[in-house]
Design an enzyme around this catalytic site. Structure first.
Site, PDB file in Angstrom:
ATOM      1  N   THR B  25      -2.447  46.485 -52.907  1.00 26.51           N
ATOM      2  CA  THR B  25      -2.463  47.840 -53.443  1.00 26.51           C
ATOM      3  C   THR B  25      -1.899  48.812 -52.437  1.00 26.51           C
ATOM      4  O   THR B  25      -1.615  48.444 -51.297  1.00 26.51           O
ATOM      5  CB  THR B  25      -3.890  48.234 -53.884  1.00 26.51           C
ATOM      6  OG1 THR B  25      -3.820  49.354 -54.755  1.00 26.51           O
ATOM      7  CG2 THR B  25      -4.776  48.579 -52.699  1.00 26.51           C
ATOM      8  N   CYS B  30      -7.254  57.425 -51.298  1.00 26.38           N
ATOM      9  CA  CYS B  30      -8.105  56.451 -51.991  1.00 26.38           C
ATOM     10  C   CYS B  30      -8.634  55.430 -50.987  1.00 26.38           C
ATOM     11  O   CYS B  30      -8.082  55.269 -49.914  1.00 26.38           O
ATOM     12  CB  CYS B  30      -7.317  55.690 -53.050  1.00 26.38           C
ATOM     13  SG  CYS B  30      -6.726  56.713 -54.376  1.00 26.38           S
ATOM     14  N   HIS B  47     -10.371  49.924 -55.889  1.00 29.44           N
ATOM     15  CA  HIS B  47      -9.441  50.976 -55.445  1.00 29.44           C
ATOM     16  C   HIS B  47      -9.897  52.270 -56.102  1.00 29.44           C
ATOM     17  O   HIS B  47      -9.567  52.537 -57.246  1.00 29.44           O
ATOM     18  CB  HIS B  47      -8.021  50.582 -55.885  1.00 29.44           C
ATOM     19  CG  HIS B  47      -6.972  51.627 -55.591  1.00 29.44           C
ATOM     20  ND1 HIS B  47      -5.632  51.330 -55.554  1.00 29.44           N
ATOM     21  CD2 HIS B  47      -7.058  52.953 -55.315  1.00 29.44           C
ATOM     22  CE1 HIS B  47      -4.948  52.433 -55.270  1.00 29.44           C
ATOM     23  NE2 HIS B  47      -5.797  53.430 -55.137  1.00 29.44           N
TER      24      HIS B  47
END
Lengths: 298, 151
Positions: B25, B30, B47
């Site tokens: 990712t 985040c 996430h």
């Protein structure tokens, strides 16, 4: 220890008292926020409970009418084609609504489980929007309404890479809401355009409009502003929360412009995916990892 | 790294696997929590974008408290428990240009991961958080290793 004069002592004391007061104020503010969040969470849980008991009615009722009408067609002596066609139309309508509601329910379950992914395909956006509109044409006609498309996309800019299933669910929810909330007769305008690298799909209704207060809660789950008494609308209050979450998944958002008495415009805005976007969904580009100075192993 | 199949974890998403795969990712403010069970070689990654769900919208793993809770629960459903699980946390950068109005959302995301993992008695064995750069991470569920590239 340095001796402080009375004056210094007083001013020092004053500063400390002020600091303390500020801290207390901040704490009170935080407490209030916490209280509000807590109230909202409890309310949301209550709404979920209501939803489960309502779901029973809203799923079982259409199913029973589908069962009884299809039984009448299949097993009774009814052979008047006009009557049969009428029954088939009712079956279609009930099944269509059931399908629509179920899609929202399953979508929200998927999003809440973190299992909603985007799957990117090459699509023709104008075509996709027109198909969605034709699906809801009959429902609009029931209320003597028409769906009008204002397409400002040229044939090239309508060809994009995106997730068609997500866009379909968002558009269908916005169209259904527009139909449900509008008075009888009139037009629902669906606008399609591209500004810079962003696609905009807007759905404008001539409904009652939404107050600033209500705009804050309209995207919350299980929230429906409709008391259901005067309009007889179905729905669980999931459509907009699902649509918003999907819009965010597409990297975009749903914007709302509305004033009481002046109708509402919901606009789905999302970026056009770059050509290599398909690698995001299911890819093997994880293998293309290049080791350099910025790479670390944990 | 072996030739393994890969899975991209979208923001607000999470995944668990007991097969050897690479979950990857891209993170700004985040945070991604990678949980790995060395005993039954199971890995999971989330996430999330914001610390707490406050009742708005759907109760999705967009919010840390939901994302971490779900990740732990799903790992437990696969037969893991806090003693055999370890955590690695990434992300939480200060992306000023992106989130100037919600200052340091990244730091709050990271703090939440520390709190919830410690509440659940899960040890954090590695961490790369904060700073001002985004991160690209690759989590190998076979070895538990995470490769990180700063962006």
């Amino acid at each position: 220890m340095k001796n402080l004069s009375d004056k210094q002592l007083l001013s020092e004391l004053k500063i400390r008292v002020e600091e303390r007061q500020q801290a207390i104020q901040k704490l009170e503010q935080l407490n209030n926020e916490l209280y509000r969040a807590n109230t909202k969470l409890m309310e949301s849980e209550q709404l979920k409970t209501n939803f489960l008991s309502n779901a029973r009615n809203e799923i079982i009722n259409p199913l029973s009418s589908i069962l009884s009408f299809s039984q009448a067609i299949a097993f009774s002596d009814q052979d008047d084609p006009v009557e049969i066609k009428k029954m088939a139309a009712i079956i279609y309508k009930e099944a269509f609504e059931l399908d629509f509601q179920m899609k929202n329910i399953f979508s929200s379950a998927e999003i809440e489980a973190g299992e909603a992914w985007c799957e990117y395909y090459q699509i023709d956006l104008s075509d996709l929007v027109e198909k969605q509109m034709s699906k809801f044409k009959n429902f609009a006609l029931d209320k003597e309404m028409t769906l009008v498309l204002e397409n400002r996309l040229d044939s090239d800019s309508g060809l994009i890479k995106s997730d068609p299933a997500k866009i379909q669910i968002i558009i269908s929810n916005l169209i259904v809401n527009a139909i449900n909330w509008s008075e009888r007769t009139g037009k629902i305008k669906i606008g399609l355009s591209k500004q810079k690298d962003k696609i905009r799909i807007s759905i404008a209704d001539r409904g009652p409009g939404i107050s600033k207060e209500d705009q804050k809660i309209i995207f919350d789950r299980f929230k429906s502003l409709d008391p259901k008494v005067h309009t007889g609308n179905k729905g669980h209050g999931l459509g907009l929360s699902v649509s918003k979450a999907y819009a965010e998944l597409l990297g975009g958002d749903i914007l709302l412009q509305s004033q009481p008495g002046k109708g509402s415009v919901f606009t789905l805005v999302f970026p056009v995916a770059p050509a290599d976007q398909k690698t995001m969904g299911s890819s093997d580009n994880g293998q293309d990892f290049i080791f350099d100075n910025d790479t670390e192993l944990f | 790294m072996d030739k393994l199949s890969t899975k991209y974890i979208f923001s607000s998403g999470l995944a668990i696997s007991n097969k050897p795969i690479i979950m990857h990712t891209i993170l700004g403010s985040c945070v991604a929590v990678c949980l790995w069970d060395k005993k039954n070689k199971t890995g999971g990654m989330n996430h999330y974008m914001l610390p707490f769900w406050n009742g708005s919208g759907l109760a999705s793993p967009k919010y840390g408290n939901i994302a971490i809770g779900q990740l732990i629960k799903k790992m437990e459903n696969m037969g893991s428990n806090p003693e055999t699980m370890v955590a690695k946390i990434f992300g939480g950068a200060r992306m000023l240009q992106e989130h100037s109005h919600i200052f340091d959302i990244g730091r709050r995301n990271v703090e939440l991961a520390h709190e919830l993992l410690s509440d659940n008695d899960i040890k954090i064995v590695a961490e790369s958080t904060g700073g001002e750069k985004g991160r690209k991470i690759f989590f190998n569920t076979k070895t538990g290793e995470v490769l990180q590239k700063l962006l």
